[in-house]
Design a protein around this motif. Structure first.
Motif, PDB file in Angstrom:
ATOM      1  N   GLN A 184      -0.382   2.282  -9.945  1.00  0.00           N
ATOM      2  CA  GLN A 184      -1.816   2.504  -9.756  1.00  0.00           C
ATOM      3  C   GLN A 184      -2.026   3.003  -8.334  1.00  0.00           C
ATOM      4  N   LYS A 185      -2.307   4.276  -8.217  1.00  0.00           N
ATOM      5  CA  LYS A 185      -2.289   4.920  -6.905  1.00  0.00           C
ATOM      6  C   LYS A 185      -3.410   4.430  -5.992  1.00  0.00           C
ATOM      7  N   THR A 186      -3.056   4.287  -4.720  1.00  0.00           N
ATOM      8  CA  THR A 186      -4.030   3.984  -3.676  1.00  0.00           C
ATOM      9  C   THR A 186      -4.184   5.210  -2.792  1.00  0.00           C
ATOM     10  N   SER A 187      -5.273   5.245  -2.049  1.00  0.00           N
ATOM     11  CA  SER A 187      -5.609   6.425  -1.260  1.00  0.00           C
ATOM     12  C   SER A 187      -5.445   6.148   0.230  1.00  0.00           C
ATOM     13  N   PRO A 188      -5.421   7.196   1.056  1.00  0.00           N
ATOM     14  CA  PRO A 188      -5.412   6.982   2.503  1.00  0.00           C
ATOM     15  C   PRO A 188      -6.582   6.124   2.977  1.00  0.00           C
ATOM     16  N   LYS A 189      -7.708   6.213   2.270  1.00  0.00           N
ATOM     17  CA  LYS A 189      -8.869   5.390   2.628  1.00  0.00           C
ATOM     18  C   LYS A 189      -8.561   3.906   2.447  1.00  0.00           C
ATOM     19  N   LEU A 202       0.827  -1.202   0.000  1.00  0.00           N
ATOM     20  CA  LEU A 202       0.000   0.000   0.000  1.00  0.00           C
ATOM     21  C   LEU A 202       0.863   1.255   0.000  1.00  0.00           C
ATOM     22  N   LEU A 203       1.939   1.241   0.771  1.00  0.00           N
ATOM     23  CA  LEU A 203       2.817   2.407   0.825  1.00  0.00           C
ATOM     24  C   LEU A 203       3.451   2.671  -0.536  1.00  0.00           C
ATOM     25  N   ALA A 204       3.808   1.620  -1.246  1.00  0.00           N
ATOM     26  CA  ALA A 204       4.493   1.760  -2.533  1.00  0.00           C
ATOM     27  C   ALA A 204       3.625   2.396  -3.606  1.00  0.00           C
ATOM     28  N   SER A 205       2.330   2.463  -3.383  1.00  0.00           N
ATOM     29  CA  SER A 205       1.429   3.062  -4.368  1.00  0.00           C
ATOM     30  C   SER A 205       0.605   4.209  -3.776  1.00  0.00           C
ATOM     31  N   ASP A 206       0.982   4.668  -2.600  1.00  0.00           N
ATOM     32  CA  ASP A 206       0.196   5.681  -1.894  1.00  0.00           C
ATOM     33  C   ASP A 206       0.223   7.014  -2.638  1.00  0.00           C
ATOM     34  N   GLU A 207      -0.950   7.566  -2.885  1.00  0.00           N
ATOM     35  CA  GLU A 207      -1.049   8.800  -3.665  1.00  0.00           C
ATOM     36  C   GLU A 207      -0.349   9.971  -2.988  1.00  0.00           C
TER      37      GLU A 207
END
Length: 264
Positions: A247-252, A69-74
């Motif tokens: 592919q970016k992931t969000s804090p949510k 998750l960190l590797a794609s965090d927006e």
């Protein structure tokens, strides 16, 4: 997360920018737990000091959900895309550790010469984003950077395989002295959860850690898609060959992951 005009100007002038308290406590604690789990594993991707203490763990996003998750965090990817004006891919992911009392030095170096000479990266259109997993203090081996040194471009360096467990293209003392006399040295410090972004050609290094306070930092190396490596010589877990845009992931997404961990 977009950088402001002031932050963009600061990055352009100094070659780095520090974003304090970028990640909330509960997310940092999940990443700290993930780092401990990673460093407890005995695998090729985990490198250790001479005394067995962990020094580096590569490609953690491939075997840790929190790191994935960190590797794609927006919050980390978007500012880099903003600076480069294009999508990015993940060139490298690692966690660096400075163990209490025994954490070793990192010699003065720039990142781009290693990426260029060892991986075949064409241009310095990549950068490291450092996420503090522990409090980084002036006393526990913080990263030292030479402001404005990125403006000198890629400097002459030598391949140093003797002084660290991780071979670097390092700079000689005269080069560093000349740069420091002009620009000084700064040590970006802050609480766990802070984020440090720095240019591929910024000169940096760190001293050993002889304090009781460990210092772990997660690093994403993001490269512009147009800057994919062409002649890699290092293992895939060090220099990735997957040039798919992040592919970016969000804090949510991170919050949902944490909720699932609590439920489980």
């Amino acid at each position: 997360m977009q950088l402001t005009k002031q932050q963009l100007a600061e990055f352009d002038e100094l070659g780095y920018i520090f974003l304090p308290e970028c990640f909330p406590v509960e997310q940092v604690e999940a990443l700290r737990a993930a780092a401990s789990d990673v460093f407890a594993q005995h695998r090729a991707e985990v490198w250790r000091e001479k005394d067995g203490a962990p020094r580096m763990a590569f490609a953690c996003q491939q075997y840790s959900e929190a790191c994935k998750l960190l590797a794609s965090d927006e919050r980390l990817v978007t500012p880099v895309e903003q600076l480069f004006g294009e999508r990015c891919y993940l060139h490298q992911f690692k966690i660096n550790a400075k163990a209490a009392f025994t954490g070793d030095v990192w010699q003065w170096h720039q990142d781009f010469p290693t990426w260029h000479k060892d991986d075949g990266m064409p241009e310095p259109r990549a950068m490291n984003i450092a996420v503090f997993l522990d409090d980084v203090m002036p006393i526990n081996g913080p990263l030292m950077v030479v402001p404005r040194s990125h403006k000198a471009g890629a400097l002459e360096s030598s391949h140093d395989v003797k002084t660290t467990s991780y071979p670097l293209w390092t700079l000689d003392n005269k080069t560093v002295t000349d740069l420091v006399e002009r620009n000084g040295i700064v040590t970006p410090t802050g609480k766990k959860g802070g984020v440090l972004m720095f240019h591929a050609n910024i000169v940096h290094g760190s001293a050993g850690n002889i304090t009781p306070y460990p210092r772990r930092i997660a690093y994403l190396t993001l490269s512009a898609l147009s800057n994919a490596i062409v002649k890699p010589t290092r293992p895939d877990f060090i220099a990735h060959r997957d040039f798919t845009p992040v592919q970016k992931t969000s804090p949510k997404d991170f919050e949902e992951f944490l909720a699932g961990e609590v439920t489980a």
